[in-house]
Write an enzyme that holds these catalytic residues in place. Structure first.
Site, short mmCIF file in Angstrom:
data_model
loop_
_atom_site.label_atom_id
_atom_site.label_comp_id
_atom_site.label_asym_id
_atom_site.label_seq_id
_atom_site.Cartn_x
_atom_site.Cartn_y
_atom_site.Cartn_z
N ARG A 147 0.84 -1.19 0.00
CA ARG A 147 0.00 0.00 0.00
C ARG A 147 0.88 1.25 0.00
NH1 ARG A 147 -2.40 -3.56 3.75
NH2 ARG A 147 -4.58 -4.07 3.30
N LYS A 188 -2.68 -1.37 8.37
CA LYS A 188 -4.14 -1.24 8.35
C LYS A 188 -4.80 -2.24 9.30
CE LYS A 188 -8.02 -0.92 5.14
NZ LYS A 188 -8.44 -0.96 3.72
N ARG A 268 -1.17 -1.12 -6.77
CA ARG A 268 -1.51 -2.29 -5.96
C ARG A 268 -2.57 -3.15 -6.65
NH1 ARG A 268 -1.72 -4.24 -0.55
NH2 ARG A 268 -3.79 -4.67 0.26
N HIS A 291 -3.96 -9.23 3.36
CA HIS A 291 -5.36 -9.32 3.71
C HIS A 291 -5.57 -10.32 4.84
CE1 HIS A 291 -7.66 -7.53 0.05
NE2 HIS A 291 -6.98 -6.64 0.74
N TYR A 302 13.86 -11.54 13.46
CA TYR A 302 14.93 -10.57 13.24
C TYR A 302 15.36 -10.59 11.78
CZ TYR A 302 15.27 -10.05 18.25
OH TYR A 302 14.98 -9.78 19.55
#
Length: 350
Positions: A147, A188, A268, A291, A302
């Protein structure tokens, strides 16, 4: 406030008071957006009205007019601004009731549907990318599906351009999509937090971009503000959404695209479409774009211990859009398709 003062209290005063005192703790970008909507759509139309004289019929007429020029979602937002402003005024005895609560939200104009680049358009866009910050941004956005809010917050500490080829199994170059420019810096959703392998073309573009950024940093000296951002302004600060749109449209024009029809978010959508055309299963695409329901990477991983790294998209994009100077081995439509289950949707809504 005296009774006479309450009688003269206007809609503009109520909205201004809410903007100044009712948005504590909200993200600055959200505050800016709400203030902009209020000053463009609420105050000019209703601001002069005395709040106690505002009727539900006034609000209905105002919303009907806005529905002819704004999308449904924007109509709902400007209505919410007015409703919350009056609720605040009501709590301070400046008005008896909130008439906005008596009004419905009319359907606004339909927004422009999202679209996706064809293979030829995507190839033209990649070929037109300049040796700039936006050039690298376009390559990474199109070939990873991240995004725009995630790429604007991406830091170099979350990018590994070498991987660990000697480990078993080998770890490819990757980037950790763990942050965004949203309030608090979170992605998100928690499911959006992911680590994805980088296609070879992204590795090359980012390596060249980092070298350019190092040179630019030396040139500006003390004016550079170090936030470790991959995609930053000329002084190291965060890029805002307007700058990204403007710079992307310049690249789009250079690629022969109509800049009025394309926006950064559609890179996207194009990533999803190109992978779907190449036969990548929807479940894998969902994991790649973060999603809900896709694979997650634990927060304790890491840089040299990335397990698992989602590499389906990188593998497919390496075939379709190899590094510069190498001919594509296959177009998306020529990739052998993975059989889909009956009823499975061939497109993934974003």
């Amino acid at each position: 406030m005296t009774v006479s003062g309450a009688n003269s209290y206007t809609v503009a005063q109520a909205v201004t008071d809410w903007l100044e005192h009712g948005l504590g703790g909200r993200d600055p970008n959200t505050v800016y957006t709400l203030a902009n909507l209020a000053r463009r759509h609420v105050i000019p139309a209703l601001g002069a009205r005395k709040l106690r004289e505002l009727s539900a019929e006034d609000v209905d007429r105002w919303l009907a007019g806005k529905s002819r020029v704004l999308s449904t979602s924007t109509v709902a937002r400007v209505k919410s601004i007015l409703a919350r402003s009056i609720t605040r005024a009501q709590a301070r005895d400046k008005v008896k009731r909130n008439v906005v609560l008596l009004c419905g939200t009319p359907t606004g104009r339909g927004g422009r549907p999202s679209q996706a680049l064809t293979f030829d358009q995507a190839q033209a866009l990649l070929d037109a990318t300049p040796a700039t910050t936006m050039g690298a941004y376009v390559v990474v956005s199109l070939l990873t599906g991240a995004r725009t809010e995630e790429l604007r917050a991406l830091t170099w500490s979350h990018v590994d351009l070498t991987g660990d080829p000697d480990s078993v199994p080998p770890v490819p170059p990757s980037m950790r999509v763990w942050r965004s420019v949203r309030a608090g810096g979170d992605t998100k959703t928690r499911g959006s937090r992911r680590t994805i392998a980088l296609p070879e073309r992204c590795v090359g573009a980012l390596a060249e971009h980092r070298a350019r950024q190092t040179t630019a940093r030396s040139a500006v000296g003390e004016r550079w503000i170090d936030h470790d951002l991959v995609f930053a302004t000329e002084t190291g600060t965060a890029m805002d959404a307007a700058n990204v749109r403007r710079d992307f449209q310049r690249v789009a024009v250079a690629a022969g695209l109509d800049d009025r029809r394309w926006s950064p978010r559609e890179l996207r959508h194009s990533f999803v479409s190109l992978l779907s055309d190449g036969g990548v299963p929807i479940e894998q695409i969902a994991r790649l774009i973060g999603h809900a329901g896709g694979s997650k990477v634990t927060e304790s991983v890491y840089r040299k211990q990335l397990r698992p790294v989602i590499d389906d998209g990188a593998t497919a994009m390496n075939r379709v859009f190899p590094r510069r100077g190498v001919r594509p081995s296959v177009r998306p439509s020529e990739v052998p398709r993975t059989p889909r289950r009956p009823g499975q949707n061939p497109q993934l809504g974003l």
